[in-house]
Design a protein around this motif. Structure first.
Motif, mmCIF file in Angstrom:
data_model
loop_
_atom_site.group_PDB
_atom_site.id
_atom_site.type_symbol
_atom_site.label_atom_id
_atom_site.label_comp_id
_atom_site.label_asym_id
_atom_site.label_seq_id
_atom_site.Cartn_x
_atom_site.Cartn_y
_atom_site.Cartn_z
ATOM 1 N N PRO A 216 35.577 -9.230 22.287
ATOM 2 C CA PRO A 216 34.949 -9.812 20.844
ATOM 3 C C PRO A 216 34.027 -8.649 20.473
ATOM 4 C CG PRO A 216 34.384 -11.062 22.921
ATOM 5 C CD PRO A 216 35.169 -9.924 23.411
ATOM 6 N N GLU A 217 33.996 -8.696 19.175
ATOM 7 C CA GLU A 217 33.143 -7.608 18.392
ATOM 8 C C GLU A 217 31.674 -7.823 18.342
ATOM 9 O OE1 GLU A 217 31.614 -4.840 16.504
ATOM 10 O OE2 GLU A 217 33.638 -4.835 16.674
ATOM 11 N N VAL A 218 30.948 -7.149 19.418
ATOM 12 C CA VAL A 218 29.319 -7.247 19.577
ATOM 13 C C VAL A 218 28.742 -6.050 19.018
ATOM 14 C CG1 VAL A 218 29.880 -8.864 21.445
ATOM 15 C CG2 VAL A 218 29.876 -6.298 21.823
ATOM 16 N N GLY A 219 29.365 -5.204 18.322
ATOM 17 C CA GLY A 219 28.764 -3.920 17.824
ATOM 18 C C GLY A 219 28.991 -2.733 18.905
ATOM 19 N N SER A 220 28.719 -1.431 18.267
ATOM 20 C CA SER A 220 28.802 -0.313 19.050
ATOM 21 C C SER A 220 27.644 -0.364 20.104
ATOM 22 C CB SER A 220 29.260 0.935 18.250
ATOM 23 O OG SER A 220 27.905 1.090 17.442
ATOM 24 N N SER A 221 26.588 -0.681 19.775
ATOM 25 C CA SER A 221 25.627 -0.895 20.905
ATOM 26 C C SER A 221 24.751 -2.159 20.493
ATOM 27 C CB SER A 221 24.563 0.553 20.312
ATOM 28 O OG SER A 221 23.385 0.473 21.176
ATOM 29 N N THR A 222 24.732 -3.107 21.663
ATOM 30 C CA THR A 222 24.233 -4.219 21.470
ATOM 31 C C THR A 222 23.190 -4.598 22.701
ATOM 32 O OG1 THR A 222 25.772 -4.994 20.075
ATOM 33 C CG2 THR A 222 24.579 -6.586 21.183
ATOM 34 N N GLN A 223 22.215 -5.091 22.669
ATOM 35 C CA GLN A 223 21.566 -5.362 23.909
ATOM 36 C C GLN A 223 21.167 -6.865 23.845
ATOM 37 O OE1 GLN A 223 18.894 -2.451 26.356
ATOM 38 N NE2 GLN A 223 18.266 -2.533 24.341
ATOM 39 N N TYR A 224 21.236 -7.646 24.693
ATOM 40 C CA TYR A 224 20.898 -9.176 24.664
ATOM 41 C C TYR A 224 19.421 -8.966 25.707
ATOM 42 C CZ TYR A 224 20.565 -14.049 24.517
ATOM 43 O OH TYR A 224 20.628 -15.561 24.314
ATOM 44 N N THR A 237 20.544 -4.704 18.021
ATOM 45 C CA THR A 237 21.900 -4.099 17.503
ATOM 46 C C THR A 237 21.446 -2.724 16.973
ATOM 47 O OG1 THR A 237 22.280 -4.905 15.267
ATOM 48 C CG2 THR A 237 23.182 -5.998 17.411
ATOM 49 N N ASP A 238 22.342 -1.643 16.940
ATOM 50 C CA ASP A 238 21.983 -0.723 16.421
ATOM 51 C C ASP A 238 22.556 -0.556 15.098
ATOM 52 O OD1 ASP A 238 20.448 0.502 18.270
ATOM 53 O OD2 ASP A 238 21.811 2.020 19.243
ATOM 54 N N ALA A 240 22.606 2.057 10.740
ATOM 55 C CA ALA A 240 22.406 3.222 10.351
ATOM 56 C C ALA A 240 20.966 3.364 10.186
ATOM 57 C CB ALA A 240 23.321 3.251 8.933
ATOM 58 N N THR A 241 20.284 2.288 9.714
ATOM 59 C CA THR A 241 18.749 2.580 9.376
ATOM 60 C C THR A 241 17.917 2.191 10.626
ATOM 61 O OG1 THR A 241 18.714 0.276 8.531
ATOM 62 C CG2 THR A 241 19.105 2.028 6.959
ATOM 63 N N GLY A 242 18.440 1.898 11.771
ATOM 64 C CA GLY A 242 17.626 1.839 13.040
ATOM 65 C C GLY A 242 18.170 0.464 13.716
ATOM 66 N N PRO A 243 17.204 -0.140 14.684
ATOM 67 C CA PRO A 243 17.351 -1.194 15.564
ATOM 68 C C PRO A 243 17.279 -2.317 14.459
ATOM 69 C CG PRO A 243 15.762 0.144 16.535
ATOM 70 C CD PRO A 243 15.942 0.925 15.183
ATOM 71 N N ALA A 244 18.145 -3.350 14.688
ATOM 72 C CA ALA A 244 18.027 -4.550 14.092
ATOM 73 C C ALA A 244 17.723 -5.700 14.935
ATOM 74 C CB ALA A 244 19.176 -4.777 13.028
ATOM 75 N N PHE A 245 16.845 -6.748 14.860
ATOM 76 C CA PHE A 245 16.750 -7.654 15.748
ATOM 77 C C PHE A 245 17.046 -9.159 15.289
ATOM 78 C CE2 PHE A 245 13.732 -4.322 15.929
ATOM 79 C CZ PHE A 245 13.818 -3.975 17.449
ATOM 80 N N ILE A 246 17.895 -9.844 16.098
ATOM 81 C CA ILE A 246 18.464 -11.085 15.933
ATOM 82 C C ILE A 246 17.847 -12.518 16.926
ATOM 83 C CG2 ILE A 246 20.510 -12.556 15.507
ATOM 84 C CD1 ILE A 246 21.941 -9.693 15.332
ATOM 85 N N ASP A 247 17.435 -13.363 16.340
ATOM 86 C CA ASP A 247 16.887 -14.219 17.166
ATOM 87 C C ASP A 247 17.261 -15.782 16.690
ATOM 88 O OD1 ASP A 247 14.991 -14.971 15.200
ATOM 89 O OD2 ASP A 247 13.738 -13.439 15.906
ATOM 90 N N ALA A 248 17.997 -16.118 15.574
ATOM 91 C CA ALA A 248 18.545 -17.358 15.305
ATOM 92 C C ALA A 248 19.106 -17.901 16.297
ATOM 93 C CB ALA A 248 19.314 -17.028 13.821
ATOM 94 N N GLU A 249 18.924 -19.285 16.536
ATOM 95 C CA GLU A 249 19.586 -19.845 17.657
ATOM 96 C C GLU A 249 21.150 -19.790 17.653
ATOM 97 O OE1 GLU A 249 19.129 -24.216 19.547
ATOM 98 O OE2 GLU A 249 18.259 -23.816 17.930
ATOM 99 N N VAL A 250 21.919 -20.021 16.566
ATOM 100 C CA VAL A 250 23.230 -20.137 16.711
ATOM 101 C C VAL A 250 23.692 -18.826 16.933
ATOM 102 C CG1 VAL A 250 25.252 -20.398 15.158
ATOM 103 C CG2 VAL A 250 23.395 -22.026 15.040
ATOM 104 N N ARG A 251 23.248 -17.719 16.416
ATOM 105 C CA ARG A 251 23.826 -16.462 16.622
ATOM 106 C C ARG A 251 23.425 -16.077 18.047
ATOM 107 N NH1 ARG A 251 22.904 -12.153 12.171
ATOM 108 N NH2 ARG A 251 24.689 -11.067 13.243
#
Length: 285
Positions: A216-224, A237-238, A240-251
Motif C-alpha cells: 500500500p502507498e503510505v508515503g516515502s516516510s510515514t509515522q503512525y 508524513t514527510d 517537500a515543505t516539512g512534516p505534515a500531520f493527519i488526524d482525521a478519523e477516516v484517514r
C-alpha cells in the motif's frame, strides 16, 4: 506589542478535538456558546488553539456535549493540564515549527509505527548518517544550520530511552538499507547502529525486501503515532515543505489498515537482523 506565539500542533489538536465534540452534537458556535455559558469568541479561540483551556473546562464542556467516553475526556483533560515546555522549544526560531511539533508528538507517544522507503528512520539514525542525509538538501544547509539540524535529530532519539518509552515498530524497505548516503563507511556504520538499536526491548526492526513486491502507498516516510486513546492517534508524513500531520478519523483508519498490510509483508525481527547483516556484507564487497 509582542506578537502572539503561534499554537503548537498539540495545542491545535486539543482545539480540534473540542471542535469535534461540539460538531458531533450538531451545535453551531453560537448555540454551543449559549449551552456552555460563554461567548462565541471564547469557543472559537479554544477550538483553534489560540487560547488555553483548563482541564476543568474541558471536562465541563465534554459533559455539556454529552460525551460518553471517559478515557477520551481524561486524555483531553491531561493535554489541557500540560504547562511545561519540552526540550524542543530550545529550537524555536531556529528550525521550522513542524520539526518541533514532530518532536513533541513523539515525546507524548505511547507507541510508534514507521514505514521508511529511502531513508533510515530518523529515530534510528546515527550522527554520520544524519549528516550525510542533511547534506543532500537543496540548497545544502550552512554549517550553523547543519549543527542545529543534527542536534535536534539526535536529541529526538532520547524518546526511545527510559521509563514509559513507546513501543516502536520500524518497517524499513530494502532500498533504504542499500542506499549509501555518505559513502560505504557511513552506510556500514549506520547498518551496525541499526542492528544495535534493534536489540532494544521496545524496538522492533522489520525489513520489507524487494521480493515482497508491491504494498500500500503510505508515503516515502510515514509515522503512525499512537496517543493515550485511539481518537488521539496522529499520522506524520514527510513533504517537500516539512512534516505534515493527519488526524482525521477516516484517514487514521485507512493508515492503520495500510500499515497492517505492510507489516504482514515484512520479515520478522530475527530474520530482519539476518537480512541487515547480509546487506552489510554486500556493501563491504
Amino acid at each position: 506589542m509582542a506578537s502572539r506565539k503561534a499554537p503548537t500542533a498539540r495545542q491545535r489538536r486539543l482545539g480540534a478535538e473540542l471542535r469535534r465534540l461540539r460538531e458531533r452534537t450538531g451545535l453551531s458556535l453560537n448555540a454551543a456558546a449559549a449551552v456552555l455559558g460563554t461567548d462565541r469568541t471564547t469557543v472559537s479561540n479554544s477550538e483553534a488553539g489560540r487560547s488555553g483551556v483548563s482541564p476543568q473546562r474541558v471536562r465541563s464542556w465534554a459533559a455539556c456535549y454529552e460525551c460518553p467516553d471517559a478515557a477520551y475526556v481524561d486524555a483531553l483533560a491531561a493535554m489541557a493540564a500540560e504547562r511545561v515546555s519540552g526540550w524542543w522549544e530550545h529550537y524555536r526560531g531556529e528550525l521550522a515549527d513542524g520539526a518541533l511539533d514532530l518532536a513533541e508528538l513523539e515525546h507524548h507517544a505511547t507507541a510508534i509505527r514507521s514505514v521508511q522507503i529511502m531513508y533510515m528512520p530518523g529515530l534510528l539514525q546515527n550522527e554520520e548518517y544524519a549528516r550525510a542525509v542533511f547534506a543532500e538538501a537543496v540548497p545544502p544547509p550552512n554549517p550553523e544550520r547543519l549543527r542545529c539540524l543534527l542536534s535536534h535529530r539526535l536529541r529526538r532519539r532520547d524518546v526511545l530511552d527510559g521509563v514509559g518509552a513507546p513501543t516502536c515498530t520500524f518497517l524499513i524497505h530494502e532500498a533504504a538499507l542499500r542506499m549509501t548516503y555518505g559513502g560505504i563507511d557511513v552506510a556500514l556504520g549506520q547498518l551496525r547502529h541499526l542492528l544495535e538499536e534493534s536489540e532494544r526491548d521496545n524496538v522492533a526492526v522489520r525489513v520489507i525486501p524487494f521480493a515482497a513486491g508491491g504494498f500500500p502507498e503510505v508515503g516515502s516516510s510515514t509515522q503512525y503515532v499512537h496517543g493515550p486513546v485511539p481518537q488521539l492517534d496522529t499520522v506524520q508524513t514527510d513533504t517537500a515543505t516539512g512534516p505534515a500531520f493527519i488526524d482525521a478519523e477516516v484517514r487514521l483508519v485507512n493508515y492503520r489498515a495500510a500499515l497492517d498490510r505492510v507489516e504482514r509483508l515484512s520479515l520478522d525481527p530475527e530474520k530482519s537482523r539476518d537480512f541487515i547483516r547480509e546487506v552489510a556484507q554486500s556493501v563491504r564487497v
